[in-house]
Every structure is written in structure tokens, then in C-alpha cells.
Design a protein around this motif. Structure first.
Motif, PDB file in Angstrom:
ATOM      1  N   GLU A  79     117.969  75.003  86.437  1.00 25.95           N
ATOM      2  CA  GLU A  79     116.652  74.373  86.272  1.00 25.95           C
ATOM      3  C   GLU A  79     115.688  74.815  87.373  1.00 25.95           C
ATOM      4  N   ILE A  80     116.177  74.871  88.604  1.00 26.15           N
ATOM      5  CA  ILE A  80     115.336  75.299  89.726  1.00 26.15           C
ATOM      6  C   ILE A  80     114.926  76.754  89.551  1.00 26.15           C
ATOM      7  N   GLU A  81     115.873  77.610  89.217  1.00 24.68           N
ATOM      8  CA  GLU A  81     115.570  79.033  89.032  1.00 24.68           C
ATOM      9  C   GLU A  81     114.572  79.235  87.897  1.00 24.68           C
ATOM     10  N   TYR A  82     114.736  78.499  86.809  1.00 24.88           N
ATOM     11  CA  TYR A  82     113.816  78.615  85.676  1.00 24.88           C
ATOM     12  C   TYR A  82     112.414  78.167  86.080  1.00 24.88           C
ATOM     13  N   ALA A  83     112.316  77.024  86.744  1.00 28.80           N
ATOM     14  CA  ALA A  83     111.014  76.528  87.196  1.00 28.80           C
ATOM     15  C   ALA A  83     110.359  77.509  88.164  1.00 28.80           C
ATOM     16  N   GLN A  84     111.159  78.107  89.009  1.00 31.85           N
ATOM     17  CA  GLN A  84     110.630  79.084  89.967  1.00 31.85           C
ATOM     18  C   GLN A  84     110.069  80.306  89.228  1.00 31.85           C
ATOM     19  N   ARG A  85     110.785  80.794  88.200  1.00 31.29           N
ATOM     20  CA  ARG A  85     110.295  81.931  87.413  1.00 31.29           C
ATOM     21  C   ARG A  85     108.964  81.609  86.733  1.00 31.29           C
ATOM     22  N   LEU A  86     108.785  80.341  86.378  1.00 34.57           N
ATOM     23  CA  LEU A  86     107.526  79.923  85.741  1.00 34.57           C
ATOM     24  C   LEU A  86     106.406  79.662  86.744  1.00 34.57           C
ATOM     25  N   GLY A  87     106.731  79.704  88.028  1.00 34.70           N
ATOM     26  CA  GLY A  87     105.732  79.448  89.056  1.00 34.70           C
ATOM     27  C   GLY A  87     105.429  77.974  89.245  1.00 34.70           C
ATOM     28  N   LYS A  88     106.353  77.103  88.833  1.00 34.04           N
ATOM     29  CA  LYS A  88     106.160  75.657  88.986  1.00 34.04           C
ATOM     30  C   LYS A  88     106.288  75.263  90.455  1.00 34.04           C
ATOM     31  N   ARG A  89     105.563  74.232  90.816  1.00 36.67           N
ATOM     32  CA  ARG A  89     105.742  73.656  92.153  1.00 36.67           C
ATOM     33  C   ARG A  89     107.048  72.877  92.114  1.00 36.67           C
ATOM     34  N   ILE A  90     107.894  73.076  93.123  1.00 35.13           N
ATOM     35  CA  ILE A  90     109.197  72.427  93.186  1.00 35.13           C
ATOM     36  C   ILE A  90     109.245  71.589  94.460  1.00 35.13           C
ATOM     37  N   VAL A  91     109.547  70.301  94.288  1.00 39.30           N
ATOM     38  CA  VAL A  91     109.580  69.360  95.412  1.00 39.30           C
ATOM     39  C   VAL A  91     110.961  68.758  95.509  1.00 39.30           C
ATOM     40  N   GLY A  92     111.607  68.872  96.660  1.00 37.32           N
ATOM     41  CA  GLY A  92     112.914  68.264  96.881  1.00 37.32           C
ATOM     42  C   GLY A  92     112.768  66.875  97.465  1.00 37.32           C
ATOM     43  N   VAL A  93     113.533  65.927  96.930  1.00 39.38           N
ATOM     44  CA  VAL A  93     113.486  64.536  97.405  1.00 39.38           C
ATOM     45  C   VAL A  93     114.902  64.090  97.681  1.00 39.38           C
TER      46      VAL A  93
END
Length: 99
Positions: free
Chosen positions: A85-99
Motif C-alpha cells: 500500500e505504501i509503495e503504491y501510494a508513493q508511485r501515485l505521488g500521494k502524501r504519506i503520513v506515519g502515525v
């Protein structure tokens, strides 16, 4: 972000499902309004095919979200689903926030 509804995808392991409601409560308490498209025990995924789950269940939900929030716990790093999921979101250029 306050006073506006944001579309988010919360990437997490199913063992942490109980923490999702607490995290959403804290967001609301801080003035954030969010619609979550992630899969959890209230919306379980019954599919068996990994390719189908990734491309037809998870991918559209991640694309819909403006931000991916990763709920981090001791078991998160070992989850191949969270990693995908993280890798896919990264490929899409999504902002990723860790909590």
C-alpha cells in the motif's frame, strides 16, 4: 485541513483495527474531518485473489484518497500488505503520513 473534509486511506494491520476509531476520534477532536476508505473489520474484504485485492479493492481506494495515513505499530513493518500500500501510494505521488 480543519473545517474541510479530507479523503484518507489508513494503512494498517488488522490487529490494529481497534486503534482506528481512537485515531479518528483524535482527528475529530483536533478539528479534522476525514472520510476513510481503508479496509477494516467494519468493512471486511472477503476476496481471496491477491491480484484482485490489490488492483480492484485497494488500488481504487488509495487513488481516491488525498492522503495515506500509516498506523504504525510493532507488527506493521512485517506486513506485506502495508508495504504494498505504501509503495503504491508513493508511485501515485500521494502524501504519506506515519502515525
Amino acid at each position: 485541513m480543519a473545517n474541510q473534509t479530507n479523503n484518507i486511506f489508513i494503512s494498517h494491520i488488522h490487529e490494529d483495527d481497534n486503534d482506528l476509531s481512537e485515531m479518528k476520534r483524535l482527528l475529530t477532536k483536533r478539528g479534522f474531518s476525514a472520510r476513510d476508505s481503508s479496509i477494516n473489520s467494519t468493512r471486511p474484504n472477503q476476496a481471496k485473489s491477491e491480484a484482485y485485492i490489490k488492483q480492484d479493492v485497494l488500488a481504487p481506494r488509495i487513488r481516491w484518497a488525498g492522503v495515506m495515513v500509516v498506523l504504525i505499530s510493532p507488527g506493521t513493518r512485517d506486513s506485506r500488505w502495508v508495504n504494498w500500500e505504501i509503495e503504491y501510494a508513493q508511485r501515485l505521488g500521494k502524501r504519506i503520513v506515519g502515525v
